[in-house]
Scaffold this motif. Structure first.
Motif, PDB file in Angstrom:
ATOM      1  N   GLN A  16      41.219   2.397  31.657  1.00  0.00           N
ATOM      2  CA  GLN A  16      40.532   2.848  32.871  1.00  0.00           C
ATOM      3  C   GLN A  16      40.925   2.010  34.082  1.00  0.00           C
ATOM      4  O   GLN A  16      41.066   2.528  35.196  1.00  0.00           O
ATOM      5  N   GLY A  62      43.769   0.434  34.370  1.00  0.00           N
ATOM      6  CA  GLY A  62      45.211   0.478  34.583  1.00  0.00           C
ATOM      7  C   GLY A  62      45.889  -0.854  34.347  1.00  0.00           C
ATOM      8  O   GLY A  62      46.951  -1.122  34.924  1.00  0.00           O
ATOM      9  N   LYS A  95      46.201   7.661  26.574  1.00  0.00           N
ATOM     10  CA  LYS A  95      45.437   8.817  27.046  1.00  0.00           C
ATOM     11  C   LYS A  95      44.479   8.405  28.158  1.00  0.00           C
ATOM     12  O   LYS A  95      44.404   9.065  29.216  1.00  0.00           O
ATOM     13  N   THR A  96      43.750   7.301  27.957  1.00  0.00           N
ATOM     14  CA  THR A  96      42.801   6.835  28.969  1.00  0.00           C
ATOM     15  C   THR A  96      43.516   6.413  30.235  1.00  0.00           C
ATOM     16  O   THR A  96      43.062   6.715  31.357  1.00  0.00           O
ATOM     17  N   TYR A  97      44.626   5.705  30.081  1.00  0.00           N
ATOM     18  CA  TYR A  97      45.422   5.229  31.220  1.00  0.00           C
ATOM     19  C   TYR A  97      45.868   6.403  32.096  1.00  0.00           C
ATOM     20  O   TYR A  97      45.697   6.382  33.334  1.00  0.00           O
ATOM     21  N   LEU A  98      46.417   7.436  31.477  1.00  0.00           N
ATOM     22  CA  LEU A  98      46.937   8.580  32.234  1.00  0.00           C
ATOM     23  C   LEU A  98      45.812   9.415  32.821  1.00  0.00           C
ATOM     24  O   LEU A  98      45.894   9.859  33.974  1.00  0.00           O
ATOM     25  N   GLU A  99      44.739   9.626  32.047  1.00  0.00           N
ATOM     26  CA  GLU A  99      43.611  10.416  32.551  1.00  0.00           C
ATOM     27  C   GLU A  99      42.888   9.718  33.695  1.00  0.00           C
ATOM     28  O   GLU A  99      42.226  10.370  34.506  1.00  0.00           O
ATOM     29  N   SER A 100      43.036   8.387  33.767  1.00  0.00           N
ATOM     30  CA  SER A 100      42.412   7.626  34.861  1.00  0.00           C
ATOM     31  C   SER A 100      43.267   7.626  36.119  1.00  0.00           C
ATOM     32  O   SER A 100      42.887   7.001  37.122  1.00  0.00           O
ATOM     33  N   GLY A 101      44.413   8.304  36.067  1.00  0.00           N
ATOM     34  CA  GLY A 101      45.240   8.492  37.252  1.00  0.00           C
ATOM     35  C   GLY A 101      46.214   7.389  37.559  1.00  0.00           C
ATOM     36  O   GLY A 101      46.723   7.294  38.679  1.00  0.00           O
ATOM     37  N   HIS A 102      46.514   6.547  36.583  1.00  0.00           N
ATOM     38  CA  HIS A 102      47.428   5.433  36.824  1.00  0.00           C
ATOM     39  C   HIS A 102      48.887   5.873  36.667  1.00  0.00           C
ATOM     40  O   HIS A 102      49.191   6.831  35.956  1.00  0.00           O
ATOM     41  N   ASP A 103      49.775   5.132  37.311  1.00  0.00           N
ATOM     42  CA  ASP A 103      51.194   5.477  37.384  1.00  0.00           C
ATOM     43  C   ASP A 103      51.865   5.312  36.016  1.00  0.00           C
ATOM     44  O   ASP A 103      51.898   4.203  35.477  1.00  0.00           O
TER      45      ASP A 103
END
Length: 344
Positions: A191, A193, A217-225
């Motif tokens: 979350q 990043g 999955k959490t990293y990408l869903e949280s909008g991180h590069d």
């Protein structure tokens, strides 16, 4: 994938007297070992924090600052800093100074602490274990993102427009989160990043695959590069040219240290069958000859999508000569083959 080494500064024990090696002697050896890591082209070195008689390093920053003066390229980080019992302001300042000394090579790896000696030592209550880490991580990240900080929490005095100096090179310090396998910790890193290091020191590494998938999955869903995504593993390791000779020399040292730690945690005595399984293709120990280690590291990289592998290399205090040999084998025979295979 970055390839590096971490250590805790394990102290050798004299079999005749039962006394630990002096901290001064081990610290001198560690600096020599880090210098060799840099010379053979490793990417990263991490130093752990412990407050026990069997370890030489309660303050990783001191070792890393010394290492900054004798190295040129290798990244220098903690592995880990026990953030829950540290002051985030002072911790940031210390690592910013290492970053300045090293020309931007410092990293801070924050963890909750699998060893708990630092909590009573610095006046913290273990009942606040999770809350301490959450609050102090919030303050550390606030400092990393702002030169002037206004902040209020439960466990530390408030800051009111306080200037935090010196700043890291480029104003931002590289901060990782280290976890032992708790899903909530993995989710928190994703979350936020933050790069994630997972300790895999026993059992079958394949069992950890859901954690890596959860983190990504959490990293990408949280909008991180996606381009900034970093994930690594920390596993016990020692390398040599002859597997049988290495195992014969190292098993007694490794088993003794596992038993020392295990007695305080209620573990049963460490068995040779555990060691042998750990060394197998499906186990978590990276102990052996170059060809087998190259295959095992590449297998882990493929399995987890690793961007970093940290060989934790001084469990049980192998001799300085064994450590130097292991570093040499890693840097000259294992790392080049892993890098070539990944490029192809």
């Amino acid at each position: 994938m970055e390839l590096g080494i971490s250590m805790f500064g394990d102290l050798q024990i004299d079999k005749a007297t039962g006394k630990f090696q002096s901290a001064g002697q081990r610290l001198s050896e560690i600096i020599e070992e880090i210098k060799l890591m840099d010379e053979v082209g490793l990417d990263y070195f991490g130093m752990g924090e412990h407050h026990r008689p069997d370890y030489a390093v309660p303050t990783p920053e001191i070792v890393l600052a010394a290492a900054a003066t004798v190295t040129k390229n290798i990244k220098l980080g903690s592995a880990v800093s026990v953030l829950s019992s540290s002051d985030p302001v002072k911790l940031y300042q210390n690592f910013a100074m290492i970053d300045q000394l090293s020309g931007g090579r410092a990293e801070l790896m924050a963890g909750r602490g699998s060893f708990i000696e630092s909590f009573p030592l610095f006046g913290y209550n273990l009942h606040d274990y999770d809350a301490l880490f959450a609050e102090k991580l919030d303050l550390l990240l606030t400092i990393n993102n702002n030169e002037r900080v206004t902040w209020q929490g439960k466990f530390r005095a408030a800051l009111n427009d306080q200037e935090i100096l010196p700043r890291a090179v480029g104003d931002k310090l590289a901060i990782w989160i280290a976890v032992g396998g708790t899903p909530a910790s993995v989710v928190r890193a994703g979350q936020l990043g933050l790069p994630l290091m997972i300790a895999i020191i026993g059992g079958s590494p394949a069992q950890f695959q859901p954690l890596f998938e959860l983190y990504k999955k959490t990293y990408l869903e949280s909008g991180h590069d996606p381009a900034q995504f970093q994930v690594g593993i920390h596993s016990h390791a020692l390398f040599g040219d002859n597997d049988a000779e290495l195992s014969k020399a190292y098993y007694p040292l490794y088993a003794a240290q596992m038993d020392r730690v295990g007695r305080s945690r209620g573990w049963p005595p460490y068995q040779r069958t555990q060691f042998d399984f750990g060394k197998s293709k499906h186990g978590a120990l990276f102990i052996g000859e170059p060809a087998a280690m190259v295959d095992k590291i590449l297998h882990m990289q493929e399995l987890f999508g690793l961007t970093r592998f940290a060989a934790h290399m001084d469990i049980g205090a192998p001799s300085h000569s064994m450590m130097m040999k292991s570093i040499e084998v890693y840097g000259t025979k294992i790392v080049p083959q892993v890098r070539a295979a990944i490029r192809n």
